[in-house]
Design an enzyme around this catalytic site. Structure first.
Site, PDB file in Angstrom:
ATOM      1  N   GLY A 171       0.162  24.046   5.561  1.00  0.00           N
ATOM      2  CA  GLY A 171      -0.320  25.450   5.405  1.00  0.00           C
ATOM      3  C   GLY A 171      -0.371  25.860   3.980  1.00  0.00           C
ATOM      4  O   GLY A 171       0.043  26.767   3.415  1.00  0.00           O
TER       5      GLY A 171
ATOM      6  N   GLY B 207      -3.786  -2.083  -2.382  1.00  0.00           N
ATOM      7  CA  GLY B 207      -2.456  -1.323  -2.412  1.00  0.00           C
ATOM      8  C   GLY B 207      -1.901  -1.529  -1.006  1.00  0.00           C
ATOM      9  O   GLY B 207      -2.635  -1.617   0.312  1.00  0.00           O
TER      10      GLY B 207
ATOM     11  N   ARG C  31      -3.887  -7.466  -6.606  1.00  0.00           N
ATOM     12  CA  ARG C  31      -5.288  -7.267  -6.801  1.00  0.00           C
ATOM     13  C   ARG C  31      -5.765  -8.506  -7.790  1.00  0.00           C
ATOM     14  O   ARG C  31      -4.911  -8.872  -8.845  1.00  0.00           O
ATOM     15  CB  ARG C  31      -5.548  -5.915  -7.509  1.00  0.00           C
ATOM     16  CG  ARG C  31      -5.269  -4.775  -6.415  1.00  0.00           C
ATOM     17  CD  ARG C  31      -5.874  -3.513  -7.021  1.00  0.00           C
ATOM     18  NE  ARG C  31      -5.664  -2.382  -6.117  1.00  0.00           N
ATOM     19  CZ  ARG C  31      -4.396  -1.727  -6.239  1.00  0.00           C
ATOM     20  NH1 ARG C  31      -3.608  -1.646  -6.966  1.00  0.00           N
ATOM     21  NH2 ARG C  31      -4.672  -0.655  -5.272  1.00  0.00           N
TER      22      ARG C  31
ATOM     23  N   ARG D  69      -7.461   8.377  -4.966  1.00  0.00           N
ATOM     24  CA  ARG D  69      -8.330   8.339  -5.955  1.00  0.00           C
ATOM     25  C   ARG D  69      -9.785   8.642  -5.914  1.00  0.00           C
ATOM     26  O   ARG D  69     -10.222   9.529  -6.577  1.00  0.00           O
ATOM     27  CB  ARG D  69      -8.212   6.681  -6.603  1.00  0.00           C
ATOM     28  CG  ARG D  69      -8.740   6.410  -7.877  1.00  0.00           C
ATOM     29  CD  ARG D  69      -8.109   5.355  -8.331  1.00  0.00           C
ATOM     30  NE  ARG D  69      -7.995   4.194  -7.660  1.00  0.00           N
ATOM     31  CZ  ARG D  69      -7.279   2.977  -7.832  1.00  0.00           C
ATOM     32  NH1 ARG D  69      -6.578   2.988  -9.062  1.00  0.00           N
ATOM     33  NH2 ARG D  69      -7.101   2.166  -7.040  1.00  0.00           N
TER      34      ARG D  69
ATOM     35  N   ASP E 295      -9.898   5.480   3.379  1.00  0.00           N
ATOM     36  CA  ASP E 295     -11.460   5.623   2.962  1.00  0.00           C
ATOM     37  C   ASP E 295     -12.312   4.428   3.244  1.00  0.00           C
ATOM     38  O   ASP E 295     -13.107   4.039   2.102  1.00  0.00           O
ATOM     39  CB  ASP E 295     -11.510   5.849   1.344  1.00  0.00           C
ATOM     40  CG  ASP E 295     -10.514   4.613   0.633  1.00  0.00           C
ATOM     41  OD1 ASP E 295      -9.826   3.911   1.075  1.00  0.00           O
ATOM     42  OD2 ASP E 295     -10.610   5.067  -0.740  1.00  0.00           O
TER      43      ASP E 295
ATOM     44  N   THR F 193      -5.087   0.994   4.443  1.00  0.00           N
ATOM     45  CA  THR F 193      -4.736   1.658   3.208  1.00  0.00           C
ATOM     46  C   THR F 193      -4.450   3.202   3.505  1.00  0.00           C
ATOM     47  O   THR F 193      -5.235   3.668   4.481  1.00  0.00           O
ATOM     48  CB  THR F 193      -6.122   1.842   2.310  1.00  0.00           C
ATOM     49  OG1 THR F 193      -6.031   2.827   1.344  1.00  0.00           O
ATOM     50  CG2 THR F 193      -7.488   1.998   3.141  1.00  0.00           C
TER      51      THR F 193
ATOM     52  N   GLY G 289      -8.027  -2.762   2.275  1.00  0.00           N
ATOM     53  CA  GLY G 289      -9.189  -1.980   2.084  1.00  0.00           C
ATOM     54  C   GLY G 289     -10.328  -2.516   1.698  1.00  0.00           C
ATOM     55  O   GLY G 289     -10.795  -3.537   1.727  1.00  0.00           O
ATOM     56  N   ASP G 290     -11.495  -1.583   1.386  1.00  0.00           N
ATOM     57  CA  ASP G 290     -12.795  -1.967   0.911  1.00  0.00           C
ATOM     58  C   ASP G 290     -12.838  -3.204  -0.206  1.00  0.00           C
ATOM     59  O   ASP G 290     -13.584  -4.206   0.053  1.00  0.00           O
ATOM     60  CB  ASP G 290     -13.597  -0.623   0.327  1.00  0.00           C
ATOM     61  CG  ASP G 290     -14.397  -0.140   1.443  1.00  0.00           C
ATOM     62  OD1 ASP G 290     -14.692  -0.930   2.465  1.00  0.00           O
ATOM     63  OD2 ASP G 290     -14.669   0.867   1.196  1.00  0.00           O
TER      64      ASP G 290
ATOM     65  N   VAL H  89      -0.714 -10.454  14.244  1.00  0.00           N
ATOM     66  CA  VAL H  89      -1.549 -11.930  14.036  1.00  0.00           C
ATOM     67  C   VAL H  89      -0.888 -12.749  14.467  1.00  0.00           C
ATOM     68  O   VAL H  89      -1.432 -13.644  15.138  1.00  0.00           O
ATOM     69  CB  VAL H  89      -2.189 -11.714  12.551  1.00  0.00           C
ATOM     70  CG1 VAL H  89      -2.790 -13.134  12.094  1.00  0.00           C
ATOM     71  CG2 VAL H  89      -3.258 -10.421  12.362  1.00  0.00           C
TER      72      VAL H  89
ATOM     73  N   ASP I 178      -5.435   5.451   1.983  1.00  0.00           N
ATOM     74  CA  ASP I 178      -6.490   6.538   1.587  1.00  0.00           C
ATOM     75  C   ASP I 178      -7.372   6.966   2.951  1.00  0.00           C
ATOM     76  O   ASP I 178      -8.194   7.849   2.654  1.00  0.00           O
ATOM     77  CB  ASP I 178      -7.234   6.168   0.421  1.00  0.00           C
ATOM     78  CG  ASP I 178      -6.291   6.078  -0.995  1.00  0.00           C
ATOM     79  OD1 ASP I 178      -5.407   6.732  -0.847  1.00  0.00           O
ATOM     80  OD2 ASP I 178      -6.810   5.427  -1.821  1.00  0.00           O
TER      81      ASP I 178
HETATM   82  O1  F6P Z   1      -3.650   2.439  -1.922  1.00  0.00           O
HETATM   83  C1  F6P Z   1      -4.532   3.371  -2.451  1.00  0.00           C
HETATM   84  C2  F6P Z   1      -4.025   4.019  -3.721  1.00  0.00           C
HETATM   85  O2  F6P Z   1      -2.804   4.565  -3.269  1.00  0.00           O
HETATM   86  C3  F6P Z   1      -4.729   5.239  -4.372  1.00  0.00           C
HETATM   87  O3  F6P Z   1      -4.798   6.507  -3.733  1.00  0.00           O
HETATM   88  C4  F6P Z   1      -4.128   5.033  -5.828  1.00  0.00           C
HETATM   89  O4  F6P Z   1      -4.815   5.653  -6.507  1.00  0.00           O
HETATM   90  C5  F6P Z   1      -3.904   3.743  -5.837  1.00  0.00           C
HETATM   91  O5  F6P Z   1      -3.830   3.168  -4.521  1.00  0.00           O
HETATM   92  C6  F6P Z   1      -3.145   3.377  -6.827  1.00  0.00           C
HETATM   93  O6  F6P Z   1      -2.699   1.947  -6.792  1.00  0.00           O
HETATM   94  P1  F6P Z   1      -1.889   1.118  -7.922  1.00  0.00           P
HETATM   95  O7  F6P Z   1      -0.898   1.964  -8.563  1.00  0.00           O
HETATM   96  O8  F6P Z   1      -0.999   0.099  -6.849  1.00  0.00           O
HETATM   97  O9  F6P Z   1      -2.986   0.617  -8.826  1.00  0.00           O
END
Ligand code: F6P
Length: 330
Positions: free
Chosen positions: A187, A13, A74, A173, A131, A127, A104-105, A25, A129
């Site tokens: 808030g 993402g 991906r 997610r 995470d 990312t 990300g991971d 870079v 997230d």
């Molecule tokens: O980048 C991470 C994220 O934003 C998640 O929070 C979300 O579920 C996911 O990507 C959705 O990504 P896509 O719609 O590109 O598969």
């Protein structure tokens, strides 16, 4: 080994600040006498030999731009041995001594596989997230928080005028970082995250009722995508207390936009250190933030690290809600 030519790619993402990292870079590599090749569309691009030569001007004026000029994807093919072998062939064909992978991971699991086939990889965490286990911070998180906050502030205006309840779903997610930080910053009346079990009656309905008793006439419920559907939560609120919430799913809007100052600055530092890691012979590592500093960690070690949402923040958010109810009554 002296690195002469490196590749850079973005994968998974996208996140605001990825372009700033690509720029850093490329410019750092050039300043160290290395050449830089952009691999387009993530790991899939490495399989397909989808590349572009990057010079200083190819990364001009992208520091402030959201998205990624290298595109992202991906790749299922990269999960296969055959796909990875083809990726190695591309590296050899292009004479790449190493790859900087920004993502990300999932991106870093790909990096580990490639490094096992003899191609050094340095990862840069990006990312929205936040995470990734090995780093306190991932590029894009701050910008995404600001985007969500801006949207929710706007929603609050109309919710206040109509004395309504708003249920807003933010991305995340598997992680509640975005929801919790945003919930604190706007808030919120209640915040639901995947890391914290909740009961609709206790954690949402009773909070709305308490807030109403304290004199409030509009309510803001923030839900992380991984904690449940905002539409469902809205229905449950309606069934329980009869008010009809308005539901907003912020979705991919949170992934776009110009990166914040924090994301530009950190992406530039991470990009710089990624190339330095190669120059200093630390290929096969992930760049991470640790208490404000930038460090590099061996990929395997980095991938095994877990990060937990600081539940202290959840308590702070709850204290804000409780405090607002008490002060209104007094
Ligand atoms: O980048 C991470 C994220 O934003 C998640 O929070 C979300 O579920 C996911 O990507 C959705 O990504 P896509 O719609 O590109 O598969």
């Amino acid at each position: 080994m002296t690195m002469k030519r490196i590749g850079v790619l973005t994968s998974g993402g996208d996140a605001p600040g990825m372009n700033a990292a690509v720029r850093a870079v490329v410019r750092t590599a050039l300043s160290c006498g290395m050449e830089c090749i952009g691999i387009r569309r993530g790991w899939q691009g490495l399989i397909n030999a989808d590349f572009v030569k990057l010079d200083s001007s190819s990364v001009g004026h992208i520091l402030s731009r959201g998205g990624t000029i290298l595109y992202t994807a991906r790749s299922d093919d990269f999960m296969t041995e055959k796909g990875r072998e083809r990726a190695v062939m591309t590296c050899k064909m292009l004479g790449l001594d190493g790859i900087v992978a920004i993502g990300g991971d999932g991106t870093f699991r790909g990096a580990l596989e490639l490094s096992r086939l003899g191609i050094p990889v340095v990862g840069i965490p990006a990312t929205i997230d936040n995470d990734v286990g090995c780093t306190n911070y991932t590029i894009g998180f701050d910008s995404a928080c600001n985007t969500a906050i801006d949207c929710i502030d706007k929603l609050r205006d109309t919710m206040q005028s109509h004395e309504r309840c708003s249920v807003v779903e933010v991305m995340g997610r598997n992680a509640g970082f975005l929801a919790l930080y945003v919930g604190i910053a706007v808030g919120a009346t209640a915040v639901l995250i995947p890391e914290q079990e909740f009961d609709i009656q206790k954690n949402v309905i009773e909070r709305i009722q308490a807030s109403r008793l304290a004199g409030n006439t509009h309510f803001m419920i923030v839900v992380a995508e991984g904690a449940g559907s905002a539409v469902e939560i809205g229905k449950q609120i309606k069934e329980a207390i009869g008010i009809e919430p308005r539901v907003t799913v912020l979705g991919h809007i949170q992934r776009g936009g110009s990166p914040s100052a924090r994301d530009r600055e950190i992406a530039t530092r991470m990009g710089y250190y990624a190339v330095k890691a190669f120059a200093e012979g630390h290929g096969n590592s992930i760049i991470a933030t640790k208490e404000g500093d930038i460090v590099d960690l061996p990929i395997e070690e980095a991938l095994a690290m877990k990060k937990h949402l600081q539940m202290e923040r959840y308590k702070i958010m709850e204290a804000m809600q409780l405090g607002s109810q008490i002060s209104s009554r007094d």
